[in-house]
Design a protein around this motif. Structure first.
Motif, short mmCIF file in Angstrom:
data_model
loop_
_atom_site.label_atom_id
_atom_site.label_comp_id
_atom_site.label_asym_id
_atom_site.label_seq_id
_atom_site.Cartn_x
_atom_site.Cartn_y
_atom_site.Cartn_z
N LYS A 75 -5.95 -3.19 -0.45
CA LYS A 75 -5.58 -2.05 -1.11
C LYS A 75 -4.23 -1.51 -0.67
O LYS A 75 -3.28 -1.11 -1.10
CB LYS A 75 -6.54 -1.01 -1.22
CG LYS A 75 -6.33 0.04 -1.99
CD LYS A 75 -7.65 1.22 -1.90
CE LYS A 75 -7.31 2.39 -2.92
NZ LYS A 75 -8.35 3.35 -2.90
N LYS A 76 -4.39 -1.55 0.79
CA LYS A 76 -3.11 -1.07 1.44
C LYS A 76 -1.67 -1.86 1.10
O LYS A 76 -0.74 -1.37 1.02
CB LYS A 76 -3.40 -0.74 3.05
CG LYS A 76 -2.19 -0.09 3.77
CD LYS A 76 -2.55 -0.03 5.25
CE LYS A 76 -1.45 0.43 6.01
NZ LYS A 76 -1.37 0.55 7.30
N GLU A 77 -2.05 -3.13 1.15
CA GLU A 77 -1.14 -4.20 0.79
C GLU A 77 -0.30 -3.93 -0.53
O GLU A 77 0.86 -3.72 -0.87
CB GLU A 77 -1.46 -5.52 1.31
CG GLU A 77 -1.64 -6.13 2.58
CD GLU A 77 -2.31 -7.53 2.67
OE1 GLU A 77 -2.47 -7.93 1.71
OE2 GLU A 77 -2.49 -7.82 3.65
N LYS A 78 -1.29 -3.61 -1.48
CA LYS A 78 -0.94 -3.33 -2.81
C LYS A 78 -0.12 -2.18 -3.09
O LYS A 78 1.07 -2.18 -3.71
CB LYS A 78 -2.03 -3.51 -3.68
CG LYS A 78 -2.71 -4.97 -3.83
CD LYS A 78 -3.78 -4.62 -4.98
CE LYS A 78 -4.36 -6.11 -5.17
NZ LYS A 78 -5.66 -6.04 -6.26
N ASN A 79 -0.56 -0.98 -2.35
CA ASN A 79 0.18 0.19 -2.35
C ASN A 79 1.47 0.09 -1.67
O ASN A 79 2.44 0.77 -2.13
CB ASN A 79 -0.75 1.24 -1.71
CG ASN A 79 -1.95 1.45 -2.51
OD1 ASN A 79 -1.83 1.37 -3.86
ND2 ASN A 79 -2.83 2.26 -2.20
N ALA A 81 3.26 -2.51 -1.46
CA ALA A 81 4.24 -3.42 -2.25
C ALA A 81 4.68 -2.53 -3.48
O ALA A 81 5.85 -2.55 -4.00
CB ALA A 81 3.46 -4.36 -2.76
N LYS A 82 3.93 -1.60 -4.01
CA LYS A 82 4.23 -0.75 -5.03
C LYS A 82 5.28 0.39 -4.79
O LYS A 82 6.14 0.80 -5.48
CB LYS A 82 3.10 -0.24 -5.82
CG LYS A 82 2.51 -1.36 -6.71
CD LYS A 82 1.47 -0.56 -7.39
CE LYS A 82 0.45 -1.68 -8.03
NZ LYS A 82 -0.59 -1.02 -8.88
#
Length: 91
Positions: A75-79, A81-82
């Protein structure tokens, strides 16, 4: 005079050593959970059902912790990246 460092080591400038990395990785938690399951199975087969149940009871919280930690990392990696800093560079 006697060496009385054992009474209060902080008075003599001796500080306790702390661990540098207190956090366990996802891989370590998952291995501990699977190991607890295997140990519980072996204990139950060898005739120690109560101890096996206690050790087996540790497996689910360890595996759940590993899953939660992995979920948070993804979840942290996705956030990250965005998210952007709001500054766009036009070269």
């Amino acid at each position: 005079m006697e060496n009385l460092n054992f009474i209060d080591p902080l008075l003599h400038g001796i500080t306790p050593q702390t661990l540098n990395n207190k956090n366990l990785s996802v891989k370590q938690l998952a291995c501990a959970g699977v190991g607890a399951l295997l140990a519980a199975a072996v204990l139950k087969k060898t005739g120690h059902p109560k101890v096996g149940a206690v050790v087996g009871g540790l497996a689910l919280p360890l595996l759940a912790s590993a899953g939660y930690k992995k979920f948070c990392e993804v979840k942290k990696e996705k956030n990250d990246a965005k998210a952007s800093s709001g500054i766009e560079y036009n070269h």
